[in-house]
Scaffold this motif. Structure first.
Motif, PDB file in Angstrom:
ATOM      1  N   GLU A 147       0.732  -1.262  -0.039  1.00  0.00           N
ATOM      2  CA  GLU A 147       0.037   0.161  -0.032  1.00  0.00           C
ATOM      3  C   GLU A 147       0.801   1.311   0.067  1.00  0.00           C
ATOM      4  O   GLU A 147       0.624   2.221  -0.604  1.00  0.00           O
ATOM      5  N   ALA A 148       1.749   1.387   0.802  1.00  0.00           N
ATOM      6  CA  ALA A 148       3.032   2.266   0.774  1.00  0.00           C
ATOM      7  C   ALA A 148       3.517   2.405  -0.768  1.00  0.00           C
ATOM      8  O   ALA A 148       3.760   3.698  -1.055  1.00  0.00           O
ATOM      9  N   GLU A 149       3.868   1.481  -1.331  1.00  0.00           N
ATOM     10  CA  GLU A 149       4.285   1.535  -2.665  1.00  0.00           C
ATOM     11  C   GLU A 149       3.221   2.001  -3.687  1.00  0.00           C
ATOM     12  O   GLU A 149       3.542   2.843  -4.634  1.00  0.00           O
ATOM     13  N   MET A 150       1.922   1.635  -3.327  1.00  0.00           N
ATOM     14  CA  MET A 150       0.958   2.109  -4.245  1.00  0.00           C
ATOM     15  C   MET A 150       0.572   3.821  -3.968  1.00  0.00           C
ATOM     16  O   MET A 150       0.372   4.329  -5.048  1.00  0.00           O
ATOM     17  N   ARG A 151       0.640   4.334  -2.818  1.00  0.00           N
ATOM     18  CA  ARG A 151       0.861   5.588  -2.565  1.00  0.00           C
ATOM     19  C   ARG A 151       2.016   6.064  -3.255  1.00  0.00           C
ATOM     20  O   ARG A 151       1.814   7.455  -4.069  1.00  0.00           O
ATOM     21  N   ARG A 152       3.203   5.732  -3.427  1.00  0.00           N
ATOM     22  CA  ARG A 152       4.321   6.430  -4.001  1.00  0.00           C
ATOM     23  C   ARG A 152       4.163   6.395  -5.413  1.00  0.00           C
ATOM     24  O   ARG A 152       4.532   7.546  -5.999  1.00  0.00           O
ATOM     25  N   VAL A 153       3.473   5.425  -6.102  1.00  0.00           N
ATOM     26  CA  VAL A 153       3.347   5.410  -7.593  1.00  0.00           C
ATOM     27  C   VAL A 153       2.207   6.476  -7.754  1.00  0.00           C
ATOM     28  O   VAL A 153       2.469   7.335  -8.793  1.00  0.00           O
ATOM     29  N   ALA A 154       1.263   6.381  -7.030  1.00  0.00           N
ATOM     30  CA  ALA A 154       0.150   7.676  -7.280  1.00  0.00           C
ATOM     31  C   ALA A 154       0.582   9.025  -7.042  1.00  0.00           C
ATOM     32  O   ALA A 154       0.389   9.823  -8.057  1.00  0.00           O
ATOM     33  N   GLU A 155       1.494   9.275  -6.192  1.00  0.00           N
ATOM     34  CA  GLU A 155       1.972  10.524  -6.061  1.00  0.00           C
ATOM     35  C   GLU A 155       2.946  10.859  -7.261  1.00  0.00           C
ATOM     36  O   GLU A 155       2.980  12.162  -7.580  1.00  0.00           O
ATOM     37  N   LYS A 156       3.684   9.899  -7.788  1.00  0.00           N
ATOM     38  CA  LYS A 156       4.163  10.160  -8.812  1.00  0.00           C
ATOM     39  C   LYS A 156       3.600  10.567 -10.073  1.00  0.00           C
ATOM     40  O   LYS A 156       3.733  11.702 -10.794  1.00  0.00           O
ATOM     41  N   ARG A 198      -7.038  15.798 -11.256  1.00  0.00           N
ATOM     42  CA  ARG A 198      -7.783  16.279 -10.355  1.00  0.00           C
ATOM     43  C   ARG A 198      -8.453  15.278  -9.329  1.00  0.00           C
ATOM     44  O   ARG A 198      -8.487  15.578  -8.130  1.00  0.00           O
ATOM     45  N   ALA A 199      -8.493  13.975  -9.707  1.00  0.00           N
ATOM     46  CA  ALA A 199      -8.684  13.115  -8.480  1.00  0.00           C
ATOM     47  C   ALA A 199      -8.110  11.614  -9.223  1.00  0.00           C
ATOM     48  O   ALA A 199      -7.972  11.359 -10.454  1.00  0.00           O
ATOM     49  N   LEU A 200      -7.727  10.597  -8.370  1.00  0.00           N
ATOM     50  CA  LEU A 200      -7.035   9.294  -8.569  1.00  0.00           C
ATOM     51  C   LEU A 200      -7.447   8.399  -7.730  1.00  0.00           C
ATOM     52  O   LEU A 200      -7.642   8.447  -6.435  1.00  0.00           O
ATOM     53  N   ALA A 201      -7.861   7.228  -8.137  1.00  0.00           N
ATOM     54  CA  ALA A 201      -8.042   6.059  -7.202  1.00  0.00           C
ATOM     55  C   ALA A 201      -7.397   4.891  -7.545  1.00  0.00           C
ATOM     56  O   ALA A 201      -7.489   4.633  -9.172  1.00  0.00           O
ATOM     57  N   ALA A 202      -7.164   3.810  -6.921  1.00  0.00           N
ATOM     58  CA  ALA A 202      -6.689   2.509  -7.285  1.00  0.00           C
ATOM     59  C   ALA A 202      -7.059   1.554  -6.434  1.00  0.00           C
ATOM     60  O   ALA A 202      -6.640   1.782  -5.191  1.00  0.00           O
ATOM     61  N   CYS A 262      -3.852   7.563 -16.450  1.00  0.00           N
ATOM     62  CA  CYS A 262      -4.271   6.296 -16.228  1.00  0.00           C
ATOM     63  C   CYS A 262      -3.162   5.274 -16.642  1.00  0.00           C
ATOM     64  O   CYS A 262      -3.209   4.382 -15.970  1.00  0.00           O
ATOM     65  N   ARG A 263      -2.843   5.370 -17.859  1.00  0.00           N
ATOM     66  CA  ARG A 263      -2.042   4.326 -18.139  1.00  0.00           C
ATOM     67  C   ARG A 263      -0.559   4.443 -17.387  1.00  0.00           C
ATOM     68  O   ARG A 263       0.137   3.226 -17.219  1.00  0.00           O
ATOM     69  N   LYS A 264      -0.165   5.593 -17.229  1.00  0.00           N
ATOM     70  CA  LYS A 264       1.233   5.735 -16.199  1.00  0.00           C
ATOM     71  C   LYS A 264       0.762   5.033 -15.036  1.00  0.00           C
ATOM     72  O   LYS A 264       1.546   4.318 -14.396  1.00  0.00           O
ATOM     73  N   LEU A 265      -0.457   5.291 -14.367  1.00  0.00           N
ATOM     74  CA  LEU A 265      -0.850   4.521 -13.227  1.00  0.00           C
ATOM     75  C   LEU A 265      -0.695   3.101 -13.212  1.00  0.00           C
ATOM     76  O   LEU A 265      -0.032   2.520 -12.416  1.00  0.00           O
ATOM     77  N   ILE A 266      -1.526   2.715 -13.969  1.00  0.00           N
ATOM     78  CA  ILE A 266      -1.659   1.114 -13.953  1.00  0.00           C
ATOM     79  C   ILE A 266      -0.279   0.498 -14.493  1.00  0.00           C
ATOM     80  O   ILE A 266       0.059  -0.696 -13.846  1.00  0.00           O
ATOM     81  N   ASP A 267       0.556   0.924 -15.464  1.00  0.00           N
ATOM     82  CA  ASP A 267       1.779   0.543 -15.831  1.00  0.00           C
ATOM     83  C   ASP A 267       2.820   0.439 -14.590  1.00  0.00           C
ATOM     84  O   ASP A 267       3.600  -0.439 -14.478  1.00  0.00           O
ATOM     85  N   ASP A 268       2.838   1.598 -13.869  1.00  0.00           N
ATOM     86  CA  ASP A 268       3.863   1.694 -12.650  1.00  0.00           C
ATOM     87  C   ASP A 268       3.208   0.633 -11.667  1.00  0.00           C
ATOM     88  O   ASP A 268       3.936   0.319 -10.923  1.00  0.00           O
ATOM     89  N   LEU A 269       1.889   0.731 -11.275  1.00  0.00           N
ATOM     90  CA  LEU A 269       1.786  -0.415 -10.364  1.00  0.00           C
ATOM     91  C   LEU A 269       1.930  -1.591 -10.534  1.00  0.00           C
ATOM     92  O   LEU A 269       2.499  -2.388  -9.908  1.00  0.00           O
ATOM     93  N   VAL A 292       3.852 -15.101 -10.825  1.00  0.00           N
ATOM     94  CA  VAL A 292       4.303 -14.186 -11.684  1.00  0.00           C
ATOM     95  C   VAL A 292       4.646 -13.076 -10.690  1.00  0.00           C
ATOM     96  O   VAL A 292       3.657 -12.569 -10.009  1.00  0.00           O
ATOM     97  N   GLY A 293       5.739 -12.290 -10.769  1.00  0.00           N
ATOM     98  CA  GLY A 293       6.045 -11.204 -10.045  1.00  0.00           C
ATOM     99  C   GLY A 293       5.478  -9.777 -10.563  1.00  0.00           C
ATOM    100  O   GLY A 293       5.006  -9.569 -11.690  1.00  0.00           O
ATOM    101  N   ALA A 294       4.903  -9.078  -9.269  1.00  0.00           N
ATOM    102  CA  ALA A 294       4.339  -7.680  -9.520  1.00  0.00           C
ATOM    103  C   ALA A 294       3.042  -7.638 -10.735  1.00  0.00           C
ATOM    104  O   ALA A 294       3.227  -8.253 -11.600  1.00  0.00           O
ATOM    105  N   CYS A 295       1.816  -7.542 -10.020  1.00  0.00           N
ATOM    106  CA  CYS A 295       0.577  -7.758 -10.546  1.00  0.00           C
ATOM    107  C   CYS A 295       0.569  -8.824 -11.313  1.00  0.00           C
ATOM    108  O   CYS A 295      -0.202  -9.038 -12.173  1.00  0.00           O
TER     109      CYS A 295
END
Length: 154
Positions: free
Chosen positions: A73-82, A90-94, A124-131, A151-154
């Motif tokens: 979850e902390a890594e999700m926040r880091r990715v979202a902040e990036k 304006r708004a982001l959710a994952a 959105c593409r950046k968010l899912i790809d980085d997650l 399979v590693g990472a998602c």
């Protein structure tokens, strides 16, 4: 003096655009994620839904399970902040599911709203790809022939 469009507050990123980040062991809701990114200044909202498919690498998938590292979850926040730092979000959710899932289940839902559609799609593409590449979430696939694979990472 006339005001240009990019001076309007609605053209800028919101003050606190990260509205929802979660890892859950219960079914995910498209409506919840879509509502979380609602913003009157957003002209574009992009939503991505990842589902469990019935095949991978030429083999039939029966089911799979997701597990995470305690820092996920902390890594999700880091990715979202990036993402928020790179786009006028304006708004982001994952949200991401963990546990055992069946074919057709929702595994991940992400959404981003921005002033314009091109920004929303890109963010959105950046968010899912980085997650997918940076958050420690692992997939354990079980195939119809009895074989299994991690399979590693998602």
């Amino acid at each position: 003096m006339a005001r240009t469009t990019n001076e309007h507050p609605g053209e800028q990123a919101a003050q606190d655009p990260i509205r929802l980040l979660a890892i859950r062991d219960a079914p995910l809701s498209l409506d919840e994620v879509f509502r979380a990114v609602g913003d009157d200044a957003a002209g574009g909202t992009a939503l991505f839904v990842g589902t469990v498919r019935n095949h991978d690498g030429g083999a039939d998938v029966d089911e799979l399970g997701y597990s995470t590292h305690p820092t996920a979850e902390a890594e999700m926040r880091r990715v979202a902040e990036k993402v928020v730092g790179e786009y006028p979000v304006r708004a982001l959710a994952a949200v991401h599911r963990v546990g055992d899932l069946a074919v057709g289940d929702l595994a991940v839902v992400v959404a981003v709203s921005c002033p314009h559609r091109a920004e929303a799609f890109a963010a959105c593409r950046k968010l899912i790809d980085d997650l997918k590449h940076e958050v420690p979430i692992w997939k354990h696939q079980r195939f119809a022939d009895g074989k299994e694979e991690w399979v590693g990472a998602c």
